[in-house]
Design a protein around this motif. Structure first.
Motif, PDB file in Angstrom:
ATOM      1  N   TRP A   1     -10.179   7.495  10.089  1.00  0.00           N
ATOM      2  CA  TRP A   1      -9.010   6.681  10.408  1.00  0.00           C
ATOM      3  C   TRP A   1      -9.406   5.379  11.103  1.00  0.00           C
ATOM      4  CZ3 TRP A   1      -3.883   6.498   9.425  1.00  0.00           C
ATOM      5  CH2 TRP A   1      -3.323   7.593   8.744  1.00  0.00           C
ATOM      6  N   LEU A   2     -10.268   5.469  12.098  1.00  0.00           N
ATOM      7  CA  LEU A   2     -10.657   4.268  12.814  1.00  0.00           C
ATOM      8  C   LEU A   2     -11.463   3.330  11.917  1.00  0.00           C
ATOM      9  CD1 LEU A   2     -11.550   5.742  16.314  1.00  0.00           C
ATOM     10  CD2 LEU A   2      -9.499   4.488  15.649  1.00  0.00           C
ATOM     11  N   ALA A   3     -12.274   3.881  11.033  1.00  0.00           N
ATOM     12  CA  ALA A   3     -13.006   3.041  10.089  1.00  0.00           C
ATOM     13  C   ALA A   3     -12.048   2.317   9.157  1.00  0.00           C
ATOM     14  CB  ALA A   3     -13.998   3.889   9.290  1.00  0.00           C
ATOM     15  N   ALA A   4     -11.000   3.008   8.709  1.00  0.00           N
ATOM     16  CA  ALA A   4     -10.021   2.383   7.809  1.00  0.00           C
ATOM     17  C   ALA A   4      -9.323   1.215   8.483  1.00  0.00           C
ATOM     18  CB  ALA A   4      -9.005   3.421   7.344  1.00  0.00           C
TER      19      ALA A   4
ATOM     20  N   PRO B   1      -9.337   8.555   4.736  1.00  0.00           N
ATOM     21  CA  PRO B   1      -8.693   9.451   5.711  1.00  0.00           C
ATOM     22  C   PRO B   1      -7.605  10.338   5.113  1.00  0.00           C
ATOM     23  CG  PRO B   1      -7.948   7.195   6.022  1.00  0.00           C
ATOM     24  CD  PRO B   1      -9.074   7.129   5.042  1.00  0.00           C
ATOM     25  N   LEU B   2      -7.060   9.961   3.938  1.00  0.00           N
ATOM     26  CA  LEU B   2      -5.987  10.751   3.335  1.00  0.00           C
ATOM     27  C   LEU B   2      -6.463  11.572   2.150  1.00  0.00           C
ATOM     28  CD1 LEU B   2      -3.167   8.013   3.312  1.00  0.00           C
ATOM     29  CD2 LEU B   2      -3.620   9.752   5.062  1.00  0.00           C
ATOM     30  N   ALA B   3      -7.773  11.579   1.893  1.00  0.00           N
ATOM     31  CA  ALA B   3      -8.305  12.125   0.645  1.00  0.00           C
ATOM     32  C   ALA B   3      -7.929  13.582   0.402  1.00  0.00           C
ATOM     33  CB  ALA B   3      -9.824  11.963   0.620  1.00  0.00           C
TER      34      ALA B   3
ATOM     35  N   ALA C   1      -2.420  -2.406  -3.033  1.00  0.00           N
ATOM     36  CA  ALA C   1      -2.913  -1.312  -3.864  1.00  0.00           C
ATOM     37  C   ALA C   1      -4.375  -1.014  -3.588  1.00  0.00           C
ATOM     38  CB  ALA C   1      -2.686  -1.623  -5.340  1.00  0.00           C
ATOM     39  N   ASP C   2      -5.170  -2.053  -3.277  1.00  0.00           N
ATOM     40  CA  ASP C   2      -6.584  -1.825  -2.968  1.00  0.00           C
ATOM     41  C   ASP C   2      -6.729  -0.950  -1.729  1.00  0.00           C
ATOM     42  OD1 ASP C   2      -7.391  -3.371  -5.106  1.00  0.00           O
ATOM     43  OD2 ASP C   2      -7.530  -5.214  -3.920  1.00  0.00           O
ATOM     44  N   LEU C   3      -5.907  -1.200  -0.702  1.00  0.00           N
ATOM     45  CA  LEU C   3      -5.940  -0.365   0.498  1.00  0.00           C
ATOM     46  C   LEU C   3      -5.530   1.057   0.164  1.00  0.00           C
ATOM     47  CD1 LEU C   3      -6.127   0.152   3.528  1.00  0.00           C
ATOM     48  CD2 LEU C   3      -3.805  -0.762   3.764  1.00  0.00           C
ATOM     49  N   ALA C   4      -4.487   1.222  -0.620  1.00  0.00           N
ATOM     50  CA  ALA C   4      -4.024   2.560  -0.985  1.00  0.00           C
ATOM     51  C   ALA C   4      -5.121   3.346  -1.675  1.00  0.00           C
ATOM     52  CB  ALA C   4      -2.791   2.461  -1.870  1.00  0.00           C
ATOM     53  N   ARG C   5      -5.818   2.713  -2.604  1.00  0.00           N
ATOM     54  CA  ARG C   5      -6.876   3.416  -3.336  1.00  0.00           C
ATOM     55  C   ARG C   5      -8.022   3.836  -2.420  1.00  0.00           C
ATOM     56  NH1 ARG C   5      -5.046   0.000  -7.667  1.00  0.00           N
ATOM     57  NH2 ARG C   5      -6.250  -1.784  -6.904  1.00  0.00           N
TER      58      ARG C   5
ATOM     59  N   ALA D   1       0.832  -1.201   0.000  1.00  0.00           N
ATOM     60  CA  ALA D   1       0.000   0.000   0.000  1.00  0.00           C
ATOM     61  C   ALA D   1       0.868   1.254   0.000  1.00  0.00           C
ATOM     62  CB  ALA D   1      -0.931  -0.005   1.211  1.00  0.00           C
ATOM     63  N   LEU D   2       1.928   1.230   0.808  1.00  0.00           N
ATOM     64  CA  LEU D   2       2.828   2.383   0.851  1.00  0.00           C
ATOM     65  C   LEU D   2       3.528   2.577  -0.486  1.00  0.00           C
ATOM     66  CD1 LEU D   2       4.281   1.731   4.404  1.00  0.00           C
ATOM     67  CD2 LEU D   2       2.890   3.702   3.736  1.00  0.00           C
ATOM     68  N   ARG D   3       3.918   1.489  -1.123  1.00  0.00           N
ATOM     69  CA  ARG D   3       4.576   1.615  -2.422  1.00  0.00           C
ATOM     70  C   ARG D   3       3.620   2.223  -3.451  1.00  0.00           C
ATOM     71  NH1 ARG D   3       7.362  -3.494  -5.343  1.00  0.00           N
ATOM     72  NH2 ARG D   3       5.173  -4.100  -5.594  1.00  0.00           N
ATOM     73  N   GLU D   4       2.350   1.824  -3.398  1.00  0.00           N
ATOM     74  CA  GLU D   4       1.350   2.400  -4.305  1.00  0.00           C
ATOM     75  C   GLU D   4       1.190   3.898  -4.048  1.00  0.00           C
ATOM     76  OE1 GLU D   4      -1.817   2.826  -7.072  1.00  0.00           O
ATOM     77  OE2 GLU D   4      -0.259   1.300  -6.836  1.00  0.00           O
ATOM     78  N   LEU D   5       1.105   4.302  -2.777  1.00  0.00           N
ATOM     79  CA  LEU D   5       0.962   5.719  -2.445  1.00  0.00           C
ATOM     80  C   LEU D   5       2.208   6.502  -2.818  1.00  0.00           C
ATOM     81  CD1 LEU D   5      -0.747   5.331   1.043  1.00  0.00           C
ATOM     82  CD2 LEU D   5      -1.818   6.170  -1.064  1.00  0.00           C
ATOM     83  N   ASP D   6       3.366   5.843  -2.767  1.00  0.00           N
ATOM     84  CA  ASP D   6       4.630   6.498  -3.088  1.00  0.00           C
ATOM     85  C   ASP D   6       4.784   6.720  -4.590  1.00  0.00           C
ATOM     86  OD1 ASP D   6       7.199   7.510  -2.345  1.00  0.00           O
ATOM     87  OD2 ASP D   6       8.103   5.650  -3.023  1.00  0.00           O
TER      88      ASP D   6
END
Length: 502
Positions: A185-188, A208-210, A196-200, A40-45
């Motif tokens: 955040w707590l829902a996530a 929470p990061l939108a 990648a699904d988590l990142a999206r 997920a971090l790699r996708e966000l990066d």
């Protein structure tokens, strides 16, 4: 003495590698509070390499610091950015000052050529929810931290350099309330998604990061292993870490060095006794003393430093911490705070009905004085000098890191979760915290299985009369371990949990 030092180093290593496992209680504690999934971090990066219809650019360092450019942002370009030139100059000056202050010492300095090279790049190694820092944020909502680690690709296989660069974001963005941030955040944390699904989902419209991006940057924090020193005869290996904070200056359009939060400038206070006396009077005022005890104190900038050096392995004993900070404690030459000062402050608090949570003795005062500083926090049981080294998702077949956070990072998660839940529910958060070494008892049951009181943990050491200093009375060892002196001095009020008997 040498044997005890070797045991200390071994305990550090074993605690770092084994104490929180990747799966299980430690991982569960951080769900909804930190993003540590390497894929997920790699996708966000690397969002600029994806085309899934999402409009969010992600959180790679290029997207955050040079969003108008394209292509990978390697470090030769990064440190040549106009906004980063003052930061690089500050780092170079710190290296020069560090060497000049240690003539004749055998130093293996951090390789700045590799840091500034075109084969090195920063990768996103973690995202941490710090809504628990709402008490210092202007909007009362706290921060979100983006943790980056430098990767050197020159050798073929990527190599991580011993450094973190943190971009600290204000937790709220336009159009979203703090309570909604906490809810998201707590829902996530309940989502089953990974990679990648988590990142999206995190950057989707309701994630929470939108709404977070470059406009929300509050500061940049640097922590790097400036030098290592090989063990001398009978001694211990040592590594020193440089820490600095930079804030964006609108006038110069550059990130400039800034005072570090609660990093008390020991040398300045001891050299200017009038300034030191003012700081002493300020800290011992009942309302400030109570906040100091709770861990919610915010020290004025007049008393703060712009950089800090922290040594590893950690100085666990009260004596070593006292010598490192040099403002309080028995045996400190001409201390700024005497034991009588502390006893009087404790009595004033009792007379006013103030219930202190942590400081119950001069030794506890000295420990907290070190504990609230950046360098003091890092001189506890971190992983290689870092409390959140992050995960390594740089390889194509990224695998989960064994321990993305130190034992203390794990131990603080129940407190942080309580605060985020209170914000979500509209309740008044309890921002208080225990010492960095040991979490508050209110989260003890949630830490079952993390071995927070295991081998290498700090513990309250009984003196010759069998009593334990009241500030550390609850610092006990797990079954099968005993609290033993680190350097063979039985009078120290803090020891470490080891196998065997004293």
């Amino acid at each position: 003495m040498a044997r005890v030092r070797r045991l200390l180093g071994l305990a550090l290593l074993i605690s770092a590698l084994l104490r929180p496992a990747a799966a299980g209680p430690a991982e569960d504690l951080s769900r909804g509070l930190a993003i540590t999934d390497p894929l997920a971090l790699r996708e966000l990066d690397r969002r600029d390499h994806r085309d899934d219809g999402s409009t969010h650019p992600g959180f790679g360092l290029r997207q955050m610091l040079d969003p108008s450019s394209s292509g990978p942002l390697h470090n030769d370009r990064l440190f040549a950015l106009p906004a980063m030139t003052a930061l690089r100059a500050e780092l170079d000056d710190e290296f020069l000052n560090y060497q000049q202050a240690r003539p004749g010492q055998t130093l293996r300095l951090f390789d700045r050529d590799r840091l500034y090279a075109d084969a090195t790049r920063f990768v996103l190694a973690g995202i941490v929810n710090r809504l628990d820092r709402g008490f210092v944020a202007a909007d009362g909502c706290g921060e979100i931290r983006l943790i980056y680690r430098p990767i050197d690709d020159a050798a073929g296989a990527p190599q991580r350099l011993p450094m973190t660069l943190n971009i600290v974001l204000r937790a709220t963005a336009a159009g979203i309330a703090c309570r909604e941030v906490a809810r998201r955040w707590l829902a996530a944390g309940e989502w089953p998604d990974t990679g990648a699904d988590l990142a999206r989902r995190l950057i989707a419209a309701d994630g929470p990061l939108a709404l977070l991006g470059p406009a929300d940057i509050d500061r940049i924090e640097i922590n790097l292993q400036i030098a290592t020193m090989p063990a001398a005869a009978g001694g211990a290996f040592r590594a020193d870490y440089l820490m600095k904070v930079f804030r964006f200056d609108p006038a110069s359009q550059r990130y400039q060095a800034a005072p570090m939060e609660n990093q008390i400038d020991r040398d300045k206070l001891l050299a200017d006794r009038d300034l030191g006396s003012r700081f002493k009077r300020w800290l011992l005022q009942p309302e400030n003393f109570a906040a100091f005890d709770r861990g919610t104190l915010f020290v004025p900038e007049a008393y703060l430093a712009h950089s800090a050096i922290a040594a590893t392995p950690a100085a666990f004993t009260h004596s070593e911490l006292r010598l490192a900070f040099g403002l309080a404690g028995q045996g400190t030459p001409d201390p700024l705070f005497s034991d009588d000062d502390v006893v009087a402050a404790l009595q004033r608090a009792a007379d006013r009905g103030v219930a202190l949570q942590n400081i119950r003795s001069p030794a506890g005062f000295a420990r907290r004085l070190n504990d609230i500083t950046c360098s003091g926090c890092h001189q506890t049981l971190g992983i290689g000098g870092f409390h959140f080294p992050g995960v390594d998702g740089s390889a194509e077949s990224a695998s989960r890191a064994a321990a993305p956070g130190s034992p203390h990072f794990v131990g603080d998660q129940p407190r942080r979760r309580d605060i985020v839940a209170a914000i979500r529910d509209g309740r008044a958060p309890d921002y208080s915290r225990g010492f960095t070494d040991r979490p508050q008892l209110r989260g003890a049951t949630a830490l079952n299985g993390t071995d927070d009181d295991g081998w290498g943990a700090a513990c309250g050491l009984a003196g010759p009369d069998g009593t334990i200093d009241p500030s550390f009375g609850n610092w006990r060892c797990a079954a099968g371990l005993t609290c033993q002196p680190v350097r063979g001095a039985a009078a120290f009020p803090i020891g470490m949990c080891f196998v065997g008997h004293r």
